[in-house]
Design an enzyme around this catalytic site. Structure first.
Site, PDB file in Angstrom:
ATOM      1  N   LEU A  63       0.830  -1.209   0.000  1.00 41.14           N
ATOM      2  CA  LEU A  63       0.000   0.000   0.000  1.00 41.14           C
ATOM      3  C   LEU A  63       0.865   1.259   0.000  1.00 41.14           C
ATOM      4  O   LEU A  63       1.824   1.357   0.771  1.00 41.14           O
ATOM      5  CB  LEU A  63      -0.875  -0.008   1.259  1.00 41.14           C
ATOM      6  CG  LEU A  63      -1.768   1.208   1.498  1.00 41.14           C
ATOM      7  CD1 LEU A  63      -2.910   1.235   0.491  1.00 41.14           C
ATOM      8  CD2 LEU A  63      -2.332   1.180   2.925  1.00 41.14           C
ATOM      9  N   GLU A 111      -0.194  -9.456  -1.182  1.00 41.21           N
ATOM     10  CA  GLU A 111      -1.605  -9.731  -1.522  1.00 41.21           C
ATOM     11  C   GLU A 111      -1.775  -9.807  -3.043  1.00 41.21           C
ATOM     12  O   GLU A 111      -2.495 -10.656  -3.566  1.00 41.21           O
ATOM     13  CB  GLU A 111      -2.503  -8.653  -0.906  1.00 41.21           C
ATOM     14  CG  GLU A 111      -2.478  -8.732   0.620  1.00 41.21           C
ATOM     15  CD  GLU A 111      -3.293  -7.647   1.312  1.00 41.21           C
ATOM     16  OE1 GLU A 111      -3.099  -6.456   0.990  1.00 41.21           O
ATOM     17  OE2 GLU A 111      -4.117  -7.991   2.178  1.00 41.21           O
ATOM     18  N   GLU A 131       1.969  -4.820   8.353  1.00 37.21           N
ATOM     19  CA  GLU A 131       0.804  -4.007   8.729  1.00 37.21           C
ATOM     20  C   GLU A 131       0.772  -3.695  10.222  1.00 37.21           C
ATOM     21  O   GLU A 131       0.414  -2.586  10.631  1.00 37.21           O
ATOM     22  CB  GLU A 131      -0.499  -4.712   8.309  1.00 37.21           C
ATOM     23  CG  GLU A 131      -0.857  -4.580   6.834  1.00 37.21           C
ATOM     24  CD  GLU A 131      -0.116  -5.551   5.914  1.00 37.21           C
ATOM     25  OE1 GLU A 131       0.838  -6.214   6.368  1.00 37.21           O
ATOM     26  OE2 GLU A 131      -0.493  -5.634   4.731  1.00 37.21           O
TER      27      GLU A 131
END
Ligand code: 1HE
Length: 252
Positions: A63, A111, A131
């Site tokens: 991300l 992912e 994360e």
């Protein structure tokens, strides 16, 4: 079609999608996610197989943290569901997708990688779910896909400790299917892609869709669905032709 964050080339029946934000370690911002989605939505019919790779020394840093903004729970939910939609297009779009991996395959990068069907890692590859250290939770499908591959127990441990697994560890765990020398992942992914592209499209389709769906079913439903997929694949003209070709081949 022009893309800002990916490069797409199509040669023969193989498409090559390169994540193209090397300065940002191919971190997945909204623009990159949108480009991946558009790419899979608009691949021409002639494409049988896709090779996915990342430009630069890292496959993807996950991300894009610089796009972080305080969102409402509903906005985060919708954003996460967008990631799921896009990665489902990769996993269930009907075409085999092979990933060539190097360097960081972390967070959302992992992912993304685990939504592909064949993963070739060079020796610089490492897998991580950081994360917990960033104060967030996975949202791009890891608790389903990564957890299915390495098991929920190990994924929990991976997230809690933030540990990093190398390419060889990944091979043992199932995150990597192949490990090759540094810099050799793309060539190996293309070699495998040509092999996959030569299979019957219906067999490839069943290998992608039937196996994944059956994995979520009860045994009874799984056996029934397997028989249905076999019935479709085995009764095709192409299956007859390919089996006859094998039986009639000249033995030297
Ligand atoms: C980034 C990002 C990023 C690099 N978002 N900008 N992901 C992470 O927590 C991983 C964070 N990144 C790293 O740990 C390292 O960058 C790497 C190990 C991947 C690569 O290290 P390195 O030394 O080669 O590069 P760098 O110097 O750390 O980064 C180069 C540039 O990329 C720098 O920007 P610059 O403008 O200062 O040059 C970095 O800020 C930028 N960069 N990674 C934004 N991730 C759906 S939920 C999924 C949740 C997650 O994925 S959480 C995991 C997030």
């Amino acid at each position: 079609m022009g893309f800002d964050n990916i490069k797409l080339t199509i040669d023969d029946n193989i498409a090559h999608l390169r994540l193209h934000r090397p300065d940002k370690r191919n971190a997945v911002n909204n623009g990159l996610l949108r480009d991946i989605e558009t790419c899979f939505d608009t691949l021409p019919e002639i494409v049988k197989v896709v090779v996915l790779s990342g430009e630069g020394p890292h496959f993807s840093a996950g991300l894009d943290l610089s796009e972080h903004q305080v969102r409402t729970p509903f906005e985060v939910l919708q954003h996460s569901q967008w990631w799921h939609r896009v990665f489902n297009k990769i996993q269930f779009g009907g075409r085999p997708v092979l990933a060539a991996l190097q360097g960081a395959v972390v967070g959302g990068g992992l992912e993304l990688a685990t939504s592909t069907h064949v993963r070739v890692a060079d020796r610089t590859t490492f897998y991580q779910l950081p994360e917990g250290q960033r104060g967030i939770f996975v949202g791009g499908g890891a608790s389903v896909r990564v957890s299915k591959i390495i098991g929920p127990d190990r994924m929990t441990e991976m997230m809690l400790t933030g540990r990093s697994y190398g390419a060889e560890d990944g091979l043992r765990l199932g995150l990597s299917h192949y490990v090759v020398d540094e810099g050799a992942a793309l060539a190996e992914a293309f070699r495998l892609a040509r092999q996959v592209a030569s299979n019957a499209p219906l067999s490839n389709w069943a290998s992608i869709n039937a196996v994944a769906n059956i994995g979520d079913m009860s045994m009874a439903n799984g056996f029934y669905t397997e028989s249905m997929a076999a019935a479709i694949a085995q009764s095709s003209d192409e299956a007859n032709r390919r089996m006859q070709e094998f039986l009639n081949r000249k033995k030297n």
